[in-house]
Scaffold this active site. Structure first.
Site, PDB file in Angstrom:
ATOM      1  N   GLY A 146      -1.451   2.611   4.184  1.00 18.77           N
ATOM      2  CA  GLY A 146      -2.857   2.961   3.975  1.00 18.77           C
ATOM      3  C   GLY A 146      -3.265   3.987   5.018  1.00 18.77           C
ATOM      4  N   GLN A 203       1.470  -1.657  -5.006  1.00 17.87           N
ATOM      5  CA  GLN A 203       0.384  -1.978  -4.086  1.00 17.87           C
ATOM      6  C   GLN A 203      -0.866  -2.454  -4.806  1.00 17.87           C
ATOM      7  OE1 GLN A 203       2.243   0.861  -3.983  1.00 17.87           O
ATOM      8  NE2 GLN A 203       2.447   1.658  -1.898  1.00 17.87           N
ATOM      9  N   ASP A 230      -4.728  10.327   0.948  1.00 15.91           N
ATOM     10  CA  ASP A 230      -3.893  10.474   2.133  1.00 15.91           C
ATOM     11  C   ASP A 230      -4.074  11.836   2.787  1.00 15.91           C
ATOM     12  OD1 ASP A 230      -1.647   8.147   2.509  1.00 15.91           O
ATOM     13  OD2 ASP A 230      -2.382   8.275   0.452  1.00 15.91           O
TER      14      ASP A 230
END
Length: 354
Positions: free
Chosen positions: A46, A204, A245
């Site tokens: 994360g 995830q 990200d």
């Protein structure tokens, strides 16, 4: 909330997310190389959480130093390089190590190593606490944007939301980015149900987001990644919100592989598609998404599922960890400062002016 990471008395503690939801395994380490490996192997993952973990990893490296002050600069340079090499796509990691580097640059000449290390430890703790605060503000700006964009729907019913990968407590240092928006929207009575896509190959969404939603008592359903288009076609999704990200100056956004496909479907069905991320995820040194380095991971992540072989070992594989969604497909980028909608080149640059 469960603390995905913590740091106290020289010990870095993290929840190994590779084993969730079937096993909660908390690891404690004082070894910076072990912390780097945790980032590499997605035991810690994360973007915001990677940033804070990187800062704590630097502290572990400082604590391991046994040499003289004159030899420390070369050691520190190698330490920062090792941490930076752990994950190439998440810009939060580099944001954190640059902050640690800045404290070093400002204080090395005047301070003893003991004083310098204390200041750098304080900086790492600040990086963590800032991310907690950022999540709260992102959630508030996100809910305000939803109320503006989906006011017509909200007059008649609650909303169904699609999210991808994991952007909650397990990925951040607070309530989450995209999942933080969803949590607050649920608390305010705006959400009917969350649709969580599985997020292959490491699942995830199925493993982590579903676990968090179930823990919070928020109604949800898990789907295969390729199911979102038919749900949109049938009017079962009102908006989508995901994390990031890295975001470039024009709004192009790198996120977990599969995000781009969701965004294309959302755009085709006229469904708002949002990015929720802290300003530290924005890399205005890159003008567009084609400049983002995309991590390609080990082929066995795709050929196996939790150690079980599902394809022959010789099956050719392309295993990109991320894809890039063009800013033209994104309705708004929600940050802790504000929600940026429209001209991303101007709007994202403004976030760095104050």
């Amino acid at each position: 909330m469960i603390d995905a990471i913590s740091f106290s008395s020289g010990t870095f503690r993290y929840l190994d997310q590779r084993f969730l939801p079937l096993k909660e395994l908390h690891i404690e380490t004082r070894d910076y190389k072990e912390a780097i490996e945790a980032i590499k192997t997605l035991a810690v993952r994360g973007a915001p959480l990677i940033g804070a973990s990187a800062a704590y990893t630097v502290v572990l490296g400082l604590n391991a130093y046994q040499g003289e002050k004159a030899d420390f600069p070369a050691y520190f340079e190698r330490l920062i390089a090792e941490v930076n090499a752990s994950r190439p796509t998440a810009v939060n990691l580099f944001f954190a190590t640059k902050k640690m580097q800045a404290v070093y640059d400002a204080n090395f000449e005047a301070d003893s190593l003991e004083t310098l290390f204390a200041k750098m430890t304080d900086e790492a703790q600040k990086i963590y606490s800032d991310e907690v605060d950022n999540c709260d503000r992102i959630a508030r700006h996100g809910v305000e944007q939803l109320k503006r964009d989906l006011a017509g729907v909200l007059k008649t019913r609650k909303l169904n939301v699609l999210t991808h990968c994991n952007t909650g407590t397990l990925a951040c240092c607070g309530i989450g980015t995209a999942l933080g928006v969803i949590r607050l929207a649920w608390q305010e009575g705006l959400i009917e149900r969350v649709i969580s896509s599985e997020s292959r190959p490491l699942l995830q969404g199925l493993r982590l987001t579903a676990w968090e939603l179930e823990h919070d008592g928020i109604p949800f359903v898990s789907i295969s990644d390729s199911s979102s288009a038919i749900l949109m076609q049938r009017g079962m999704i009102d908006f989508a919100v995901v994390g990031a990200d890295r975001i470039t100056a024009n709004g192009d956004t790198a996120n977990k592989i599969g995000t781009y496909a969701h965004a294309i479907s959302a755009n085709h069905h006229c469904i708002p598609f949002y990015i929720a991320a802290p300003v530290s995820t924005i890399d205005i040194t890159l003008s567009e998404g084609s400049q983002i380095p995309i991590e390609e991971r080990n082929a066995d992540e795709l050929r196996t599922i939790f150690g079980t072989q599902v394809a022959t070992p010789t099956t050719p594989v392309v295993n990109y960890a991320f894809d890039v969604t063009p800013g033209t497909l994104i309705r708004g980028i929600i940050t802790e400062k504000k929600a940026v909608v429209g001209d991303y080149v101007k709007g994202l640059a403004e976030l760095f002016e104050n």
